[in-house]
Design a protein around this motif. Sequence first.
Motif, PDB file in Angstrom:
ATOM      1  N   ASP A  62     -17.378  48.304  12.445  1.00 45.59           N
ATOM      2  CA  ASP A  62     -16.117  47.299  11.797  1.00 45.59           C
ATOM      3  C   ASP A  62     -17.068  46.194  11.126  1.00 45.59           C
ATOM      4  O   ASP A  62     -18.324  46.269  11.004  1.00 45.59           O
ATOM      5  N   GLY A  63     -16.204  45.223  10.681  1.00 50.53           N
ATOM      6  CA  GLY A  63     -16.811  44.183   9.759  1.00 50.53           C
ATOM      7  C   GLY A  63     -17.436  43.364  10.719  1.00 50.53           C
ATOM      8  O   GLY A  63     -18.624  42.825  10.100  1.00 50.53           O
ATOM      9  N   ARG A  64     -17.362  43.211  12.142  1.00 49.11           N
ATOM     10  CA  ARG A  64     -18.169  42.259  12.869  1.00 49.11           C
ATOM     11  C   ARG A  64     -19.623  43.005  12.932  1.00 49.11           C
ATOM     12  O   ARG A  64     -20.690  42.022  12.856  1.00 49.11           O
ATOM     13  N   LYS A  65     -19.804  44.048  13.137  1.00 56.20           N
ATOM     14  CA  LYS A  65     -20.965  44.871  13.123  1.00 56.20           C
ATOM     15  C   LYS A  65     -21.772  44.703  11.836  1.00 56.20           C
ATOM     16  O   LYS A  65     -23.116  44.550  11.899  1.00 56.20           O
ATOM     17  N   VAL A  66     -21.135  44.776  10.837  1.00 59.28           N
ATOM     18  CA  VAL A  66     -21.593  44.747   9.420  1.00 59.28           C
ATOM     19  C   VAL A  66     -22.002  43.485   9.396  1.00 59.28           C
ATOM     20  O   VAL A  66     -23.363  43.237   8.787  1.00 59.28           O
ATOM     21  N   ALA A  67     -21.329  42.314   9.663  1.00 60.87           N
ATOM     22  CA  ALA A  67     -21.889  41.071   9.515  1.00 60.87           C
ATOM     23  C   ALA A  67     -23.123  40.602  10.357  1.00 60.87           C
ATOM     24  O   ALA A  67     -24.094  39.953   9.878  1.00 60.87           O
ATOM     25  N   GLY A  68     -22.943  41.234  11.510  1.00 62.08           N
ATOM     26  CA  GLY A  68     -24.036  40.995  12.344  1.00 62.08           C
ATOM     27  C   GLY A  68     -25.533  41.567  11.881  1.00 62.08           C
ATOM     28  O   GLY A  68     -26.538  40.960  11.944  1.00 62.08           O
ATOM     29  N   VAL A  83      -8.876  26.009  14.069  1.00 72.08           N
ATOM     30  CA  VAL A  83      -8.674  26.849  12.703  1.00 72.08           C
ATOM     31  C   VAL A  83     -10.131  26.930  12.083  1.00 72.08           C
ATOM     32  O   VAL A  83     -10.266  27.878  11.413  1.00 72.08           O
ATOM     33  N   ASP A  84     -11.014  25.936  12.432  1.00 73.36           N
ATOM     34  CA  ASP A  84     -12.214  26.123  11.752  1.00 73.36           C
ATOM     35  C   ASP A  84     -13.394  26.874  12.378  1.00 73.36           C
ATOM     36  O   ASP A  84     -14.347  27.096  11.852  1.00 73.36           O
ATOM     37  N   ALA A  85     -12.936  27.340  13.611  1.00 72.58           N
ATOM     38  CA  ALA A  85     -14.053  28.495  14.166  1.00 72.58           C
ATOM     39  C   ALA A  85     -13.832  29.653  13.691  1.00 72.58           C
ATOM     40  O   ALA A  85     -12.799  30.243  13.457  1.00 72.58           O
ATOM     41  N   LYS A  86     -15.081  30.247  13.467  1.00 71.09           N
ATOM     42  CA  LYS A  86     -15.501  31.530  13.082  1.00 71.09           C
ATOM     43  C   LYS A  86     -16.452  32.044  13.564  1.00 71.09           C
ATOM     44  O   LYS A  86     -17.452  31.412  14.214  1.00 71.09           O
ATOM     45  N   PRO A  87     -16.591  33.337  13.734  1.00 74.23           N
ATOM     46  CA  PRO A  87     -18.043  34.038  14.297  1.00 74.23           C
ATOM     47  C   PRO A  87     -19.141  33.603  13.765  1.00 74.23           C
ATOM     48  O   PRO A  87     -19.257  33.198  12.489  1.00 74.23           O
ATOM     49  N   ALA A  88     -20.177  33.423  14.590  1.00 74.59           N
ATOM     50  CA  ALA A  88     -21.651  33.136  13.704  1.00 74.59           C
ATOM     51  C   ALA A  88     -21.877  33.887  12.715  1.00 74.59           C
ATOM     52  O   ALA A  88     -22.539  32.981  11.860  1.00 74.59           O
ATOM     53  N   SER A  89     -21.599  35.092  12.563  1.00 75.03           N
ATOM     54  CA  SER A  89     -22.153  35.850  11.389  1.00 75.03           C
ATOM     55  C   SER A  89     -21.326  35.956  10.145  1.00 75.03           C
ATOM     56  O   SER A  89     -21.698  36.633   9.570  1.00 75.03           O
ATOM     57  N   VAL A  90     -20.106  35.311  10.273  1.00 72.96           N
ATOM     58  CA  VAL A  90     -19.192  35.412   9.269  1.00 72.96           C
ATOM     59  C   VAL A  90     -18.963  34.040   8.666  1.00 72.96           C
ATOM     60  O   VAL A  90     -19.048  32.985   9.238  1.00 72.96           O
ATOM     61  N   ASP A  91     -19.282  33.828   7.085  1.00 76.30           N
ATOM     62  CA  ASP A  91     -19.232  32.716   6.537  1.00 76.30           C
ATOM     63  C   ASP A  91     -17.985  32.166   5.965  1.00 76.30           C
ATOM     64  O   ASP A  91     -17.430  31.032   6.187  1.00 76.30           O
ATOM     65  N   GLU A  92     -17.192  33.234   5.372  1.00 75.89           N
ATOM     66  CA  GLU A  92     -15.718  33.088   5.037  1.00 75.89           C
ATOM     67  C   GLU A  92     -14.963  34.071   5.537  1.00 75.89           C
ATOM     68  O   GLU A  92     -15.366  35.134   5.662  1.00 75.89           O
ATOM     69  N   VAL A  93     -13.491  33.902   5.754  1.00 78.23           N
ATOM     70  CA  VAL A  93     -12.463  34.869   6.081  1.00 78.23           C
ATOM     71  C   VAL A  93     -11.470  34.844   5.018  1.00 78.23           C
ATOM     72  O   VAL A  93     -10.917  33.639   4.723  1.00 78.23           O
ATOM     73  N   LEU A  94     -11.162  35.953   4.229  1.00 78.16           N
ATOM     74  CA  LEU A  94     -10.083  36.004   3.352  1.00 78.16           C
ATOM     75  C   LEU A  94      -8.966  37.024   3.957  1.00 78.16           C
ATOM     76  O   LEU A  94      -9.523  38.040   4.640  1.00 78.16           O
ATOM     77  N   SER A  95      -7.716  36.826   3.834  1.00 76.00           N
ATOM     78  CA  SER A  95      -6.708  37.645   4.184  1.00 76.00           C
ATOM     79  C   SER A  95      -6.147  38.517   3.191  1.00 76.00           C
ATOM     80  O   SER A  95      -6.258  38.342   2.033  1.00 76.00           O
TER      81      SER A  95
END
Length: 841
Positions: free
Chosen positions: A772-778, A805-817
């Motif tokens: 999934d996307g988390r593994k790809v980002a890692g 709202v500002d918290a994101k996983p460390a491996s992700v820089d931006e999130v789009l819906s």
Amino acid sequence: MKIITRLKWAQWLCLAGVALAVLLMIGATRQVKQELQRNERAGEIVSGVVALRYLSLEYAQTQERRSHVQWQLRKESLQGLLLRDDLFREAEEGQLLRDLQESLPLLARHFSELLLVRQELRATPERAEVLHLLEARLFGQLMSRTQDMIKDAEDLARRSRQGVLRAQQNASAVAAGLGLLLALTVLGALALTIRSVAHPLERLRRGAELVGSGKLDFRMNMNAVDEVGDLARAFDAMTERLRATTVSRDELVAVNSALHDEMAVRHGAELKVQAQLGRLSLLHQMTRSIGERQDLRSILQVLVRNLEDQLPVDFACVFLLQEGVLEASCVGLGNALLPGDASLKEGAQVSIDNNGLSRCVKGQLVYEPDIGGSEFPFPHRLARGGLNSLVLAPLQAESVVFGVLAVARTIPNAFSSGECEFLRQLSEHAALAARQAQLYGALQQAYHTLHATQQSVTREERLRALGQMASGIAHDINNAISPVALYTETLLETETGLSPSGRNHLQVIARAIDDVAATVARMRELYRRREPQMELTSVSLNVLAQQVADLTRARWSDMPQQRGVVINMKLELAPGLPSVMGSEPEIREALTNLVFNAVDAMPEGGALTLRTRSTGEHAIVDVVDSGVGMDESTRRHCLDPFFTTKGERGSGLGLATVNSMAERHSAVVQVESMIGQGTTVSLAFPLPQAHPAMPPLEAPATAVAVAEPMRLLVIDDDPAVLASMTTILQRDGHTVVAANGGAAGIEQFKASQESSQPFDAVFSDLGMPHVDGRKVAGCIKELSPSTPVILVTGWGQRLIPEGDVDAKPASVDEVLSKPPRVRELREVLLKVHKVGYSPAS
């Protein structure tokens, strides 16, 4: 001659007379019995004929098979009676019996014909008029025949009654003759003995009276040699013995007086025991009646009314202790007989200290035998009404007095100690029953609370399950509409040669996509119990009504016309309607749901009206249909979640989401409906304190600059989303490499690193199989920490923890819906290009 000898002769004469009387009476009795049998047989015949007439009438009215069967049985029974002619020997009686025997088959034939007419009437209703006339004629013949038979049977009964009367007269004559004979015999015997018995006995009676009065010196002095002489001599001997043994008269009087006193005491004790038993029975009866009630009001009413009727008392009232004063809670019917200033009304309050009621409130029984001279207001008030004696019994449960039972009578000193004890015991039982009623009420309240809690928990679980299912649906919907959103936005931006109609259609498509995206974003509200963060803008209800009419045209125009049904849409928009503050997609979705419901309510077609109006404080939009309408029960529950009248076609969430939207906008939903007259649903939105007459024109969005050409990697498992994002990014001048799935994307990134052609940024979907996307980002951050990773997800902001709202996983820089917008893609690329991401620490 001895008296006994004379009496024996008289005895034999009497026995002979009695024997003769018995023989004569046996003969007379046999004759009477035979006549009675004839009369009974005649009565049975009369009863049988009358029963046939009654059953004929009953069958004519009800046509029940039971009446038919009973008629046949009664006819067979009557036929058996008529064939038994052994008791009727006279010629006229035999003739009447034969007439009855001949009439019975004719009667049966008429009844059978009536049955056949009934059957034919059911088989051929078209001949009803003729058959009804024939039926009436047969019924008349049947009634005439039964009337003739009743007359013959009554003549037969009359003749049997005359025979019984003659037999009874003969028996009476025989009895009278024998009685006269016996009387003469007895009188003759008495005449022989009266001279030798009556006079001596009269003298003996007088002597007994004298001896009984105390004159023991009386003597008979008779010398007769018969039984009377022996009795006289025995009397004289008895008198002599009494003179020697009898005590004085004074002693007898004293003993007799003592016996009378003891009898009076025992009689009084017996009366007290009977009164006590009566009070115990009344206590048991009242306790049972009170125990059958479960509410305090009915318990007090039973207590007061039974006391007035059964004890009885002239006045009864129950006071309940309320904040230091006694309040009349239940007043008996005797209160109505008191004068106006003396009567009590329910709810009247009586002070405790000022009326001498403190002892009763402390748990003591108070008895005032005469309240005529009382100085306290409450007893004095009762005294003015003609009451003179008063009993106050405390209502005490668990050592706590919560009320007082007051009873009074018009007579002074009217209550005995037993009645006071009875009132004390009754008050204890009533207090216990009242306490149980309170506990029962509390238990019922607890049960209702528990039931409501269980329903709430069940509803929450259903919402949670539905929300979890909706989350997956939202992801698929976002993936499906992402290419449509991107291509539509690109066409509106780049294709300058579009016709006005084409551009309008694309704008409608874009608006519908925005509404779908907003709806999907709110699907999490089904299981996340917090207010959604909603941006309020100025919304024109007139514009929204026009947009909803265009968006739903296929539903109210095209689809019904395919079935041959016509629904006329009418817009009644108030000019100059003020704008309201709200979320345009949410209000548009709510109106769309209302239009869909209105269309479903008009399966045969009708009129559908969208109307806007203003009341000064609210801007209102009405959705009016002329459909089937709702009853009152359906109208009350139509806004409840999961409530639907569409069966398996409905989810029960349409009006519930409308109500949820209204709550978020502080609006009011009002539903008016009647069966067969359609439904009107009104949404009343509060107007802001200061509002312009028309919505302000929105400033056109400034064009977002395109970032310098970049080398981009786009990873997604949906080919349509992958192709649309690749096309849009390439159109902005970027070099795009597409990878179908997470594993392929990681391989592409590794290959670019090895070929010294690294990617400037990576777009990756979140939900993909296997990787999934988390593994790809890692993995990308491990290979190149400085490469920005932009996660594009169909679950919106679910990747971000709630409350931050500002918290994101460390491996992700931006999130789009999803669906992503061209503007959002350009903004995020500008952002990562300007920031120039350094390796994450």
